[in-house]
Structure formats: structure tokens, C-alpha cells
Design a protein around this motif. Structure first.
Motif, PDB file in Angstrom:
ATOM      1  N   MET A   1      34.915 -17.140 -49.282  1.00 35.08           N
ATOM      2  CA  MET A   1      34.707 -17.555 -47.901  1.00 35.08           C
ATOM      3  C   MET A   1      35.965 -17.245 -47.090  1.00 35.08           C
ATOM      4  O   MET A   1      37.077 -17.528 -47.493  1.00 35.08           O
ATOM      5  CB  MET A   1      34.393 -19.048 -47.869  1.00 35.08           C
ATOM      6  N   ALA A   2      35.773 -16.663 -45.938  1.00 35.61           N
ATOM      7  CA  ALA A   2      36.901 -16.296 -45.084  1.00 35.61           C
ATOM      8  C   ALA A   2      37.514 -17.535 -44.442  1.00 35.61           C
ATOM      9  O   ALA A   2      36.830 -18.495 -44.128  1.00 35.61           O
ATOM     10  CB  ALA A   2      36.433 -15.334 -43.998  1.00 35.61           C
ATOM     11  N   ASP A   3      38.806 -17.464 -44.251  1.00 35.33           N
ATOM     12  CA  ASP A   3      39.526 -18.547 -43.587  1.00 35.33           C
ATOM     13  C   ASP A   3      39.290 -18.429 -42.089  1.00 35.33           C
ATOM     14  O   ASP A   3      39.589 -17.408 -41.487  1.00 35.33           O
ATOM     15  CB  ASP A   3      41.016 -18.431 -43.913  1.00 35.33           C
ATOM     16  N   GLU A   4      38.728 -19.462 -41.477  1.00 37.83           N
ATOM     17  CA  GLU A   4      38.383 -19.437 -40.066  1.00 37.83           C
ATOM     18  C   GLU A   4      39.565 -19.758 -39.157  1.00 37.83           C
ATOM     19  O   GLU A   4      39.475 -19.599 -37.946  1.00 37.83           O
ATOM     20  CB  GLU A   4      37.237 -20.417 -39.788  1.00 37.83           C
ATOM     21  N   ARG A   5      40.676 -20.245 -39.713  1.00 39.29           N
ATOM     22  CA  ARG A   5      41.843 -20.570 -38.885  1.00 39.29           C
ATOM     23  C   ARG A   5      42.489 -19.288 -38.370  1.00 39.29           C
ATOM     24  O   ARG A   5      42.475 -18.269 -39.034  1.00 39.29           O
ATOM     25  CB  ARG A   5      42.870 -21.352 -39.704  1.00 39.29           C
ATOM     26  N   GLN A   6      43.065 -19.373 -37.203  1.00 38.78           N
ATOM     27  CA  GLN A   6      43.754 -18.235 -36.614  1.00 38.78           C
ATOM     28  C   GLN A   6      45.256 -18.479 -36.657  1.00 38.78           C
ATOM     29  O   GLN A   6      45.705 -19.552 -36.291  1.00 38.78           O
ATOM     30  CB  GLN A   6      43.310 -18.041 -35.163  1.00 38.78           C
ATOM     31  N   HIS A   7      45.999 -17.479 -37.092  1.00 36.81           N
ATOM     32  CA  HIS A   7      47.454 -17.613 -37.080  1.00 36.81           C
ATOM     33  C   HIS A   7      48.006 -17.137 -35.754  1.00 36.81           C
ATOM     34  O   HIS A   7      47.327 -16.491 -34.965  1.00 36.81           O
ATOM     35  CB  HIS A   7      48.088 -16.846 -38.248  1.00 36.81           C
ATOM     36  N   THR A   8      49.246 -17.480 -35.491  1.00 38.10           N
ATOM     37  CA  THR A   8      49.925 -17.047 -34.273  1.00 38.10           C
ATOM     38  C   THR A   8      50.113 -15.534 -34.342  1.00 38.10           C
ATOM     39  O   THR A   8      50.590 -15.015 -35.342  1.00 38.10           O
ATOM     40  CB  THR A   8      51.295 -17.742 -34.157  1.00 38.10           C
ATOM     41  N   PRO A   9      49.713 -14.798 -33.300  1.00 36.73           N
ATOM     42  CA  PRO A   9      49.811 -13.338 -33.358  1.00 36.73           C
ATOM     43  C   PRO A   9      51.254 -12.850 -33.430  1.00 36.73           C
ATOM     44  O   PRO A   9      52.169 -13.486 -32.919  1.00 36.73           O
ATOM     45  CB  PRO A   9      49.130 -12.871 -32.068  1.00 36.73           C
ATOM     46  N   GLU A  10      51.428 -11.712 -34.080  1.00 42.03           N
ATOM     47  CA  GLU A  10      52.721 -11.075 -34.185  1.00 42.03           C
ATOM     48  C   GLU A  10      52.974 -10.233 -32.922  1.00 42.03           C
ATOM     49  O   GLU A  10      52.052  -9.950 -32.199  1.00 42.03           O
ATOM     50  CB  GLU A  10      52.758 -10.144 -35.409  1.00 42.03           C
ATOM     51  N   PRO A  11      54.205  -9.811 -32.684  1.00 49.95           N
ATOM     52  CA  PRO A  11      55.391 -10.059 -33.503  1.00 49.95           C
ATOM     53  C   PRO A  11      55.985 -11.434 -33.245  1.00 49.95           C
ATOM     54  O   PRO A  11      55.825 -12.003 -32.176  1.00 49.95           O
ATOM     55  CB  PRO A  11      56.372  -8.972 -33.049  1.00 49.95           C
ATOM     56  N   TRP A  12      56.639 -11.945 -34.271  1.00 50.03           N
ATOM     57  CA  TRP A  12      57.353 -13.213 -34.159  1.00 50.03           C
ATOM     58  C   TRP A  12      58.830 -12.903 -33.951  1.00 50.03           C
ATOM     59  O   TRP A  12      59.324 -11.868 -34.383  1.00 50.03           O
ATOM     60  CB  TRP A  12      57.172 -14.041 -35.420  1.00 50.03           C
ATOM     61  N   LYS A  13      59.533 -13.813 -33.286  1.00 49.18           N
ATOM     62  CA  LYS A  13      60.965 -13.652 -33.002  1.00 49.18           C
ATOM     63  C   LYS A  13      61.689 -14.954 -33.288  1.00 49.18           C
ATOM     64  O   LYS A  13      61.083 -16.019 -33.285  1.00 49.18           O
ATOM     65  CB  LYS A  13      61.176 -13.240 -31.548  1.00 49.18           C
ATOM     66  N   ILE A  14      62.982 -14.863 -33.476  1.00 53.71           N
ATOM     67  CA  ILE A  14      63.801 -16.034 -33.770  1.00 53.71           C
ATOM     68  C   ILE A  14      64.359 -16.602 -32.474  1.00 53.71           C
ATOM     69  O   ILE A  14      64.903 -15.875 -31.646  1.00 53.71           O
ATOM     70  CB  ILE A  14      64.957 -15.669 -34.702  1.00 53.71           C
ATOM     71  N   GLY A  15      64.209 -17.918 -32.313  1.00 53.78           N
ATOM     72  CA  GLY A  15      64.767 -18.613 -31.163  1.00 53.78           C
ATOM     73  C   GLY A  15      65.947 -19.462 -31.584  1.00 53.78           C
ATOM     74  O   GLY A  15      66.545 -19.261 -32.644  1.00 53.78           O
ATOM     75  N   ASN A  16      66.285 -20.432 -30.780  1.00 54.63           N
ATOM     76  CA  ASN A  16      67.408 -21.322 -31.060  1.00 54.63           C
ATOM     77  C   ASN A  16      67.151 -22.176 -32.291  1.00 54.63           C
ATOM     78  O   ASN A  16      66.037 -22.633 -32.508  1.00 54.63           O
ATOM     79  CB  ASN A  16      67.664 -22.235 -29.859  1.00 54.63           C
ATOM     80  N   ARG A  17      68.192 -22.411 -33.053  1.00 58.83           N
ATOM     81  CA  ARG A  17      68.159 -23.320 -34.196  1.00 58.83           C
ATOM     82  C   ARG A  17      67.063 -23.013 -35.204  1.00 58.83           C
ATOM     83  O   ARG A  17      66.470 -23.892 -35.803  1.00 58.83           O
ATOM     84  CB  ARG A  17      68.061 -24.764 -33.741  1.00 58.83           C
ATOM     85  N   GLY A  18      66.748 -21.720 -35.356  1.00 65.15           N
ATOM     86  CA  GLY A  18      65.776 -21.322 -36.357  1.00 65.15           C
ATOM     87  C   GLY A  18      64.330 -21.499 -35.965  1.00 65.15           C
ATOM     88  O   GLY A  18      63.443 -21.337 -36.792  1.00 65.15           O
ATOM     89  N   MET A  19      64.057 -21.837 -34.701  1.00 59.69           N
ATOM     90  CA  MET A  19      62.668 -21.934 -34.265  1.00 59.69           C
ATOM     91  C   MET A  19      62.111 -20.525 -34.086  1.00 59.69           C
ATOM     92  O   MET A  19      62.836 -19.602 -33.727  1.00 59.69           O
ATOM     93  CB  MET A  19      62.566 -22.731 -32.978  1.00 59.69           C
ATOM     94  N   GLY A  57      48.899  -7.421 -38.755  1.00 59.53           N
ATOM     95  CA  GLY A  57      47.639  -6.690 -38.758  1.00 59.53           C
ATOM     96  C   GLY A  57      46.780  -6.924 -39.991  1.00 59.53           C
ATOM     97  O   GLY A  57      45.622  -6.546 -40.020  1.00 59.53           O
ATOM     98  N   MET A  58      47.353  -7.515 -41.016  1.00 59.27           N
ATOM     99  CA  MET A  58      46.597  -7.800 -42.233  1.00 59.27           C
ATOM    100  C   MET A  58      46.004  -9.201 -42.146  1.00 59.27           C
ATOM    101  O   MET A  58      46.614 -10.104 -41.591  1.00 59.27           O
ATOM    102  CB  MET A  58      47.495  -7.684 -43.460  1.00 59.27           C
ATOM    103  N   THR A  59      44.833  -9.376 -42.709  1.00 57.82           N
ATOM    104  CA  THR A  59      44.231 -10.701 -42.744  1.00 57.82           C
ATOM    105  C   THR A  59      44.866 -11.518 -43.868  1.00 57.82           C
ATOM    106  O   THR A  59      45.479 -10.968 -44.793  1.00 57.82           O
ATOM    107  CB  THR A  59      42.720 -10.630 -43.003  1.00 57.82           C
ATOM    108  N   THR A  60      44.714 -12.816 -43.786  1.00 56.25           N
ATOM    109  CA  THR A  60      45.210 -13.697 -44.842  1.00 56.25           C
ATOM    110  C   THR A  60      44.553 -13.347 -46.172  1.00 56.25           C
ATOM    111  O   THR A  60      45.208 -13.325 -47.213  1.00 56.25           O
ATOM    112  CB  THR A  60      44.950 -15.165 -44.470  1.00 56.25           C
ATOM    113  N   GLU A  61      43.267 -13.039 -46.139  1.00 53.96           N
ATOM    114  CA  GLU A  61      42.546 -12.689 -47.354  1.00 53.96           C
ATOM    115  C   GLU A  61      43.113 -11.418 -47.985  1.00 53.96           C
ATOM    116  O   GLU A  61      43.248 -11.326 -49.203  1.00 53.96           O
ATOM    117  CB  GLU A  61      41.049 -12.524 -47.067  1.00 53.96           C
TER     118      GLU A  61
END
Length: 83
Positions: A1-19, A57-61
């Protein structure tokens, strides 16, 4: 069964204090490690961001099906093609 949750789209970047943020400044991850220094938190964030952006671009599965060995090969192949 596919995971229906959506992750935060890329690209990700580093902010202050590791956020970790996205291009539109949405927070992707905000859970600082209480026992880690600011420098360690920033290093951990850099590692997470590098890993996430490598598999954009890759799915969790697809990631789960690859396993650790498959991910290592994917990383090596992508780095070789970027050289």
C-alpha cells in the motif's frame, strides 16, 4: 500500500540553528537536539539536507525498495554523472 502522506518538497536548505527550510521558507524540520552544540546541529542539518536533495524526485516507496546498498549505488552514480 502506498504511503498517502506528502513530504515537504525539495530542495531543502539549512537555516539558523540547524533548522531546515524549503525555497518558499516553509519549515521542513525543526527539532533541535537538546544535547548537541549549535555546531553539531548545523552539521546534522547539512547531512540531512544533502541526503534529501540527493534523492529528490523519488517516492518513499522507491527509497524503501532500494535499501541501503541501492542508495549507496544511486549516490555513487549521481556523483559520477555530475563530475
Amino acid at each position: 500500500m502506498a504511503d498517502e502522506r506528502q513530504h515537504t518538497p525539495e530542495p531543502w536548505k539549512i537555516g539558523n540553528r540547524g533548522m531546515i527550510y524549503t525555497d518558499d521558507l516553509r519549515l521542513a524540520i525543526m527539532e533541535p537536539c537538546k544535547d548537541a552544540s549549535i555546531e553539531e546541529q548545523a552539521a546534522n542539518a547539512a547531512r540531512i539536507v544533502a541526503a534529501i536533495n540527493t534523492v529528490a524526485g523519488m517516492t518513499t516507496e522507491e527509497l524503501q525498495a532500494l535499501g541501503l546498498g541501492g542508495l549507496a549505488k544511486l549516490y555513487a552514480d549521481r556523483n559520477q554523472s555530475n563530475a
